[in-house]
Design a protein around this motif. Structure first.
Motif, mmCIF file in Angstrom:
data_model
loop_
_atom_site.group_PDB
_atom_site.id
_atom_site.type_symbol
_atom_site.label_atom_id
_atom_site.label_comp_id
_atom_site.label_asym_id
_atom_site.label_seq_id
_atom_site.Cartn_x
_atom_site.Cartn_y
_atom_site.Cartn_z
ATOM 1 N N GLU A 44 -13.918 29.335 41.776
ATOM 2 C CA GLU A 44 -14.900 30.388 42.008
ATOM 3 C C GLU A 44 -15.791 29.996 43.175
ATOM 4 N N ARG A 45 -16.267 31.019 43.874
ATOM 5 C CA ARG A 45 -17.118 30.765 45.028
ATOM 6 C C ARG A 45 -18.104 31.929 45.169
ATOM 7 N N ASN A 46 -19.352 31.625 45.489
ATOM 8 C CA ASN A 46 -20.354 32.664 45.673
ATOM 9 C C ASN A 46 -20.260 33.237 47.087
ATOM 10 N N VAL A 47 -20.222 34.558 47.178
ATOM 11 C CA VAL A 47 -20.181 35.237 48.467
ATOM 12 C C VAL A 47 -21.272 36.302 48.494
ATOM 13 N N HIS A 83 -23.602 53.129 44.599
ATOM 14 C CA HIS A 83 -23.066 54.031 45.624
ATOM 15 C C HIS A 83 -22.188 55.132 45.040
ATOM 16 N N ARG A 84 -22.117 55.214 43.710
ATOM 17 C CA ARG A 84 -21.375 56.264 43.022
ATOM 18 C C ARG A 84 -19.931 56.352 43.514
ATOM 19 N N LEU A 85 -19.261 55.220 43.554
ATOM 20 C CA LEU A 85 -17.876 55.167 44.032
ATOM 21 C C LEU A 85 -16.902 55.405 42.891
ATOM 22 N N ASP A 86 -15.745 55.918 43.241
ATOM 23 C CA ASP A 86 -14.751 56.263 42.234
ATOM 24 C C ASP A 86 -13.356 55.972 42.779
ATOM 25 N N ARG A 87 -12.336 56.217 41.968
ATOM 26 C CA ARG A 87 -10.962 55.947 42.385
ATOM 27 C C ARG A 87 -10.612 56.747 43.639
ATOM 28 N N LYS A 88 -9.760 56.159 44.459
ATOM 29 C CA LYS A 88 -9.307 56.695 45.744
ATOM 30 C C LYS A 88 -10.346 56.573 46.848
ATOM 31 N N ASP A 89 -11.580 56.152 46.507
ATOM 32 C CA ASP A 89 -12.515 55.800 47.563
ATOM 33 C C ASP A 89 -12.018 54.514 48.225
ATOM 34 N N VAL A 90 -12.403 54.302 49.467
ATOM 35 C CA VAL A 90 -11.902 53.153 50.217
ATOM 36 C C VAL A 90 -13.045 52.225 50.579
ATOM 37 N N ILE A 91 -12.855 50.925 50.314
ATOM 38 C CA ILE A 91 -13.840 49.896 50.640
ATOM 39 C C ILE A 91 -13.373 49.159 51.887
ATOM 40 N N TYR A 92 -14.292 48.939 52.837
ATOM 41 C CA TYR A 92 -13.981 48.216 54.062
ATOM 42 C C TYR A 92 -14.784 46.910 54.102
ATOM 43 N N PHE A 93 -14.127 45.836 54.475
ATOM 44 C CA PHE A 93 -14.781 44.538 54.601
ATOM 45 C C PHE A 93 -14.708 44.081 56.056
ATOM 46 N N SER A 94 -15.804 43.533 56.551
ATOM 47 C CA SER A 94 -15.828 42.998 57.907
ATOM 48 C C SER A 94 -16.813 41.834 57.982
ATOM 49 N N ILE A 95 -16.781 41.129 59.104
ATOM 50 C CA ILE A 95 -17.688 40.002 59.339
ATOM 51 C C ILE A 95 -18.757 40.442 60.325
ATOM 52 N N PRO A 96 -20.036 40.282 60.009
ATOM 53 C CA PRO A 96 -21.082 40.673 60.958
ATOM 54 C C PRO A 96 -21.132 39.727 62.144
ATOM 55 N N TYR A 105 -20.545 38.701 54.382
ATOM 56 C CA TYR A 105 -19.666 39.766 54.861
ATOM 57 C C TYR A 105 -20.407 41.093 54.842
ATOM 58 N N LEU A 106 -19.850 42.081 55.547
ATOM 59 C CA LEU A 106 -20.321 43.457 55.453
ATOM 60 C C LEU A 106 -19.377 44.237 54.550
ATOM 61 N N ILE A 107 -19.918 45.166 53.791
ATOM 62 C CA ILE A 107 -19.113 46.003 52.907
ATOM 63 C C ILE A 107 -19.503 47.462 53.152
ATOM 64 N N GLU A 108 -18.504 48.311 53.416
ATOM 65 C CA GLU A 108 -18.719 49.735 53.644
ATOM 66 C C GLU A 108 -17.725 50.521 52.801
ATOM 67 N N TYR A 109 -17.831 51.841 52.879
ATOM 68 C CA TYR A 109 -16.924 52.647 52.062
ATOM 69 C C TYR A 109 -16.791 54.049 52.635
ATOM 70 N N VAL A 110 -15.741 54.733 52.217
ATOM 71 C CA VAL A 110 -15.524 56.151 52.506
ATOM 72 C C VAL A 110 -15.138 56.817 51.201
ATOM 73 N N ARG A 111 -15.818 57.906 50.847
ATOM 74 C CA ARG A 111 -15.482 58.640 49.632
ATOM 75 C C ARG A 111 -14.370 59.638 49.931
ATOM 76 N N ARG A 112 -13.224 59.452 49.335
ATOM 77 C CA ARG A 112 -12.098 60.338 49.580
ATOM 78 C C ARG A 112 -12.377 61.760 49.082
ATOM 79 N N ALA A 113 -13.134 61.882 47.994
ATOM 80 C CA ALA A 113 -13.452 63.213 47.473
ATOM 81 C C ALA A 113 -14.265 63.999 48.490
ATOM 82 N N GLU A 114 -15.180 63.352 49.177
ATOM 83 C CA GLU A 114 -15.997 64.033 50.170
ATOM 84 C C GLU A 114 -15.170 64.388 51.392
ATOM 85 N N ILE A 115 -14.231 63.523 51.761
ATOM 86 C CA ILE A 115 -13.372 63.821 52.907
ATOM 87 C C ILE A 115 -12.605 65.109 52.651
#
Length: 260
Positions: A44-47, A83-96, A105-115
Protein backbone atom coordinates in the motif's frame (compact mmCIF):
# COMPACT_ATOMS: atom_id res chain seq x y z
CA UNK A 1 -2.64 26.72 -5.12
CA UNK A 2 -3.67 26.07 -8.73
CA UNK A 3 -1.87 23.31 -10.60
CA UNK A 4 -1.16 23.29 -14.32
CA UNK A 5 -1.44 20.06 -16.25
CA UNK A 6 1.83 18.55 -17.35
CA UNK A 7 1.51 14.98 -18.64
CA UNK A 8 -1.65 13.02 -19.27
CA UNK A 9 -1.40 9.48 -17.87
CA UNK A 10 -4.52 7.41 -18.37
CA UNK A 11 -8.30 7.36 -18.35
CA UNK A 12 -10.75 4.97 -16.70
CA UNK A 13 -14.42 4.59 -17.56
CA UNK A 14 -16.38 3.73 -14.45
CA UNK A 15 -18.37 0.52 -14.46
CA UNK A 16 -21.12 -0.41 -11.95
CA UNK A 17 -18.59 -2.21 -9.75
CA UNK A 18 -16.36 0.88 -9.48
CA UNK A 19 -19.33 2.89 -8.27
CA UNK A 20 -20.80 0.36 -5.83
CA UNK A 21 -17.71 -0.82 -4.04
CA UNK A 22 -15.26 1.28 -2.07
CA UNK A 23 -12.39 1.20 -4.55
CA UNK A 24 -11.36 1.93 -8.12
CA UNK A 25 -9.49 -0.99 -9.68
CA UNK A 26 -6.83 -0.61 -12.40
CA UNK A 27 -5.52 -3.57 -14.41
CA UNK A 28 -1.80 -3.99 -13.73
CA UNK A 29 -0.71 -3.82 -17.37
CA UNK A 30 -2.54 -0.53 -17.85
CA UNK A 31 -1.46 1.26 -14.68
CA UNK A 32 1.96 -0.16 -13.77
CA UNK A 33 3.84 2.27 -16.02
CA UNK A 34 2.09 5.31 -14.52
CA UNK A 35 1.76 4.71 -10.80
CA UNK A 36 4.63 4.37 -8.30
CA UNK A 37 6.62 1.16 -8.46
CA UNK A 38 5.52 -1.56 -6.06
CA UNK A 39 7.21 -4.66 -4.66
CA UNK A 40 6.29 -8.11 -5.93
CA UNK A 41 3.77 -8.78 -3.14
CA UNK A 42 0.79 -6.91 -1.69
CA UNK A 43 1.65 -3.34 -0.73
CA UNK A 44 0.00 0.00 0.00
CA UNK A 45 1.10 3.54 -0.68
CA UNK A 46 -0.41 6.94 0.10
CA UNK A 47 -1.11 9.13 -2.93
CA UNK A 48 -2.63 12.59 -3.28
CA UNK A 49 -4.94 13.97 -5.99
CA UNK A 50 -6.00 17.53 -6.82
CA UNK A 51 -9.27 18.17 -8.67
CA UNK A 52 -10.46 21.15 -10.77
CA UNK A 53 -12.11 22.68 -7.68
CA UNK A 54 -8.67 22.78 -5.99
CA UNK A 55 -9.72 20.12 -3.51
CA UNK A 56 -6.99 17.70 -2.41
CA UNK A 57 -7.82 14.05 -1.91
CA UNK A 58 -5.59 11.67 0.04
CA UNK A 59 -6.14 8.11 -1.09
CA UNK A 60 -4.45 4.77 -0.62
CA UNK A 61 -3.03 2.95 -3.63
CA UNK A 62 -2.75 -0.77 -3.06
CA UNK A 63 -1.31 -3.51 -5.24
CA UNK A 64 -2.27 -7.17 -5.20
CA UNK A 65 0.30 -9.55 -6.66
CA UNK A 66 -2.27 -12.38 -6.78
CA UNK A 67 -4.89 -10.36 -8.69
CA UNK A 68 -2.27 -8.30 -10.57
CA UNK A 69 -4.19 -5.09 -10.10
CA UNK A 70 -4.00 -1.70 -8.41
CA UNK A 71 -6.83 -0.26 -6.34
CA UNK A 72 -7.60 3.24 -5.02
CA UNK A 73 -9.34 3.23 -1.64
CA UNK A 74 -9.98 5.46 1.41
CA UNK A 75 -11.38 8.74 0.01
CA UNK A 76 -12.38 7.27 -3.35
CA UNK A 77 -16.06 6.99 -2.35
CA UNK A 78 -16.02 10.54 -0.96
CA UNK A 79 -14.63 11.76 -4.29
CA UNK A 80 -17.44 9.99 -6.17
CA UNK A 81 -20.09 11.43 -3.88
CA UNK A 82 -18.65 14.95 -3.94
CA UNK A 83 -18.74 15.08 -7.75
CA UNK A 84 -21.87 12.94 -8.17
CA UNK A 85 -20.15 10.50 -10.53
CA UNK A 86 -21.79 7.37 -11.85
CA UNK A 87 -21.16 4.44 -14.20
CA UNK A 88 -19.90 5.29 -17.70
CA UNK A 89 -18.42 8.54 -16.43
CA UNK A 90 -14.74 8.82 -17.31
CA UNK A 91 -11.90 9.63 -14.89
CA UNK A 92 -8.69 11.21 -16.21
CA UNK A 93 -5.35 11.09 -14.40
CA UNK A 94 -2.39 13.34 -15.14
CA UNK A 95 0.76 14.73 -13.52
CA UNK A 96 0.79 18.47 -12.71
CA UNK A 97 3.70 20.51 -14.01
CA UNK A 98 4.14 21.89 -10.49
CA UNK A 99 4.07 18.72 -8.47
CA UNK A 100 3.93 18.84 -4.67
CA UNK A 101 5.71 15.49 -4.36
CA UNK A 102 6.30 12.27 -6.29
CA UNK A 103 2.91 10.82 -5.32
CA UNK A 104 0.86 13.86 -6.34
CA UNK A 105 -1.54 13.65 -9.34
CA UNK A 106 -4.40 15.54 -10.95
CA UNK A 107 -7.81 13.89 -11.25
CA UNK A 108 -10.55 15.06 -13.64
CA UNK A 109 -13.72 13.61 -15.08
CA UNK A 110 -16.35 13.77 -17.82
CA UNK A 111 -19.96 12.82 -17.14
CA UNK A 112 -21.18 10.66 -20.01
CA UNK A 113 -24.82 11.32 -19.11
CA UNK A 114 -24.29 15.05 -19.58
CA UNK A 115 -22.47 14.52 -22.87
CA UNK A 116 -25.51 12.70 -24.18
CA UNK A 117 -27.78 15.46 -22.92
CA UNK A 118 -29.72 13.05 -20.70
CA UNK A 119 -28.93 14.36 -17.24
CA UNK A 120 -31.90 14.06 -14.87
CA UNK A 121 -33.13 17.44 -13.70
CA UNK A 122 -32.32 16.67 -10.07
CA UNK A 123 -28.63 16.10 -10.84
CA UNK A 124 -28.08 18.75 -13.50
CA UNK A 125 -26.77 21.42 -11.14
CA UNK A 126 -23.48 22.86 -12.44
CA UNK A 127 -20.57 23.01 -10.00
CA UNK A 128 -19.13 26.10 -11.64
CA UNK A 129 -20.50 28.46 -14.32
CA UNK A 130 -19.11 28.05 -17.81
CA UNK A 131 -21.34 30.37 -19.81
CA UNK A 132 -24.80 31.84 -19.73
CA UNK A 133 -26.47 29.54 -22.26
CA UNK A 134 -29.93 28.39 -21.23
CA UNK A 135 -29.83 24.79 -22.40
CA UNK A 136 -27.58 22.06 -23.74
CA UNK A 137 -28.19 19.92 -26.80
CA UNK A 138 -24.94 18.63 -28.25
CA UNK A 139 -26.66 16.91 -31.15
CA UNK A 140 -28.23 20.18 -32.32
CA UNK A 141 -25.26 22.36 -31.37
CA UNK A 142 -27.44 24.57 -29.18
CA UNK A 143 -26.68 26.03 -25.79
CA UNK A 144 -22.89 25.78 -26.07
CA UNK A 145 -20.38 28.62 -25.93
CA UNK A 146 -18.64 29.31 -29.23
CA UNK A 147 -14.83 29.42 -28.95
CA UNK A 148 -13.30 29.87 -32.39
CA UNK A 149 -13.27 28.75 -36.02
CA UNK A 150 -10.47 26.77 -37.62
CA UNK A 151 -10.37 26.97 -41.45
CA UNK A 152 -8.84 23.82 -42.91
CA UNK A 153 -5.80 24.17 -45.17
CA UNK A 154 -4.28 21.85 -47.76
CA UNK A 155 -1.43 21.23 -45.31
CA UNK A 156 -3.89 20.13 -42.62
CA UNK A 157 -5.34 17.55 -44.99
CA UNK A 158 -2.03 16.22 -46.36
CA UNK A 159 -0.12 16.21 -43.05
CA UNK A 160 -2.91 14.61 -41.04
CA UNK A 161 -2.54 17.24 -38.31
CA UNK A 162 -4.66 20.26 -37.47
CA UNK A 163 -2.65 23.39 -36.71
CA UNK A 164 -4.12 25.71 -34.06
CA UNK A 165 -2.45 29.08 -33.38
CA UNK A 166 -0.97 29.39 -29.90
CA UNK A 167 -3.17 32.38 -29.07
CA UNK A 168 -6.37 30.43 -29.79
CA UNK A 169 -5.30 27.59 -27.48
CA UNK A 170 -4.33 29.85 -24.60
CA UNK A 171 -7.39 32.10 -24.97
CA UNK A 172 -9.99 29.38 -25.43
CA UNK A 173 -8.65 26.16 -23.87
CA UNK A 174 -8.16 27.11 -20.19
CA UNK A 175 -7.79 23.46 -19.27
CA UNK A 176 -4.72 23.15 -21.51
CA UNK A 177 -2.88 26.31 -20.52
CA UNK A 178 0.45 24.54 -20.12
CA UNK A 179 3.96 26.00 -20.57
CA UNK A 180 5.11 25.45 -24.17
CA UNK A 181 8.26 23.65 -23.03
CA UNK A 182 6.07 20.59 -22.53
CA UNK A 183 5.78 19.01 -25.98
CA UNK A 184 3.10 16.38 -25.39
CA UNK A 185 0.17 18.04 -23.64
CA UNK A 186 -2.09 15.00 -23.48
CA UNK A 187 -5.53 14.20 -24.83
CA UNK A 188 -8.60 16.29 -25.58
CA UNK A 189 -12.12 14.93 -25.95
CA UNK A 190 -14.70 16.22 -28.42
CA UNK A 191 -18.30 15.34 -29.19
CA UNK A 192 -19.98 16.21 -32.49
CA UNK A 193 -23.63 16.89 -33.34
CA UNK A 194 -24.11 13.21 -34.15
CA UNK A 195 -23.12 12.56 -30.53
CA UNK A 196 -19.95 10.73 -31.60
CA UNK A 197 -16.93 11.08 -29.33
CA UNK A 198 -13.46 11.89 -30.68
CA UNK A 199 -10.20 11.62 -28.75
CA UNK A 200 -7.39 13.84 -30.05
CA UNK A 201 -3.87 14.55 -28.88
CA UNK A 202 -2.59 18.08 -28.35
CA UNK A 203 1.10 18.76 -29.00
CA UNK A 204 3.26 21.89 -29.30
CA UNK A 205 5.34 22.46 -32.45
CA UNK A 206 8.33 24.72 -31.74
CA UNK A 207 9.10 25.42 -35.40
CA UNK A 208 5.56 26.44 -36.27
CA UNK A 209 5.04 28.15 -32.89
CA UNK A 210 1.62 26.53 -32.85
CA UNK A 211 -0.28 23.64 -31.37
CA UNK A 212 -0.96 20.47 -33.35
CA UNK A 213 -4.01 18.26 -32.92
CA UNK A 214 -3.42 14.67 -34.06
CA UNK A 215 -4.79 11.13 -33.64
CA UNK A 216 -8.53 11.11 -34.41
CA UNK A 217 -8.59 14.63 -35.87
CA UNK A 218 -8.17 13.23 -39.38
CA UNK A 219 -10.78 10.56 -38.71
CA UNK A 220 -13.19 13.38 -37.92
CA UNK A 221 -12.22 15.17 -41.14
CA UNK A 222 -12.74 12.02 -43.24
CA UNK A 223 -15.94 10.98 -41.47
CA UNK A 224 -17.53 14.33 -42.31
CA UNK A 225 -16.01 14.59 -45.79
CA UNK A 226 -14.15 17.80 -45.03
CA UNK A 227 -11.58 19.39 -47.32
CA UNK A 228 -9.47 22.52 -47.60
CA UNK A 229 -11.45 25.74 -47.00
CA UNK A 230 -14.06 23.95 -44.92
CA UNK A 231 -14.26 25.25 -41.36
CA UNK A 232 -14.14 23.44 -38.04
CA UNK A 233 -15.96 25.16 -35.16
CA UNK A 234 -15.15 24.52 -31.52
CA UNK A 235 -17.46 25.12 -28.57
CA UNK A 236 -17.28 24.94 -24.81
CA UNK A 237 -20.12 22.70 -23.57
CA UNK A 238 -22.59 23.84 -20.96
CA UNK A 239 -22.19 21.85 -17.78
CA UNK A 240 -19.30 20.48 -15.76
CA UNK A 241 -17.83 18.14 -18.40
CA UNK A 242 -14.19 18.57 -17.42
CA UNK A 243 -11.51 21.00 -18.55
CA UNK A 244 -10.46 18.92 -21.56
CA UNK A 245 -13.84 18.31 -23.16
CA UNK A 246 -15.25 20.35 -26.05
CA UNK A 247 -17.93 20.27 -28.73
CA UNK A 248 -16.81 20.12 -32.36
CA UNK A 249 -18.81 21.02 -35.47
CA UNK A 250 -18.07 21.97 -39.06
CA UNK A 251 -19.27 24.19 -41.90
CA UNK A 252 -18.77 23.19 -45.53
CA UNK A 253 -17.38 25.80 -47.90
CA UNK A 254 -18.52 26.53 -51.45
CA UNK A 255 -15.40 24.86 -52.82
CA UNK A 256 -16.05 22.75 -55.88
CA UNK A 257 -16.56 19.01 -55.16
CA UNK A 258 -13.30 17.07 -55.09
CA UNK A 259 -11.11 20.16 -54.78
CA UNK A 260 -8.49 19.93 -52.00
Amino acid sequence: MEFEKGSFLLEMQLDPTDVKRNELVFPYDEASKYFPSVPSRFSERNVEFSDHLKNRWNMKLSYSHIDREFALTDNWVDFLDRHRLDRKDVIYFSIPSRRLHDDHYLIEYVRRAEIAGNVPEATATHEYPICEAESMDLRQGEGNCFLFKLPLTKNDITSGKLVIPTKEVKDNFPGTDIPPEIENLGNLWFVDKRNNSWQMKLMFDYQADAYLVTDESMKFVKEHGLKAMDVIELYEPVGSLGARHFVIDHVKSDTAPGEI
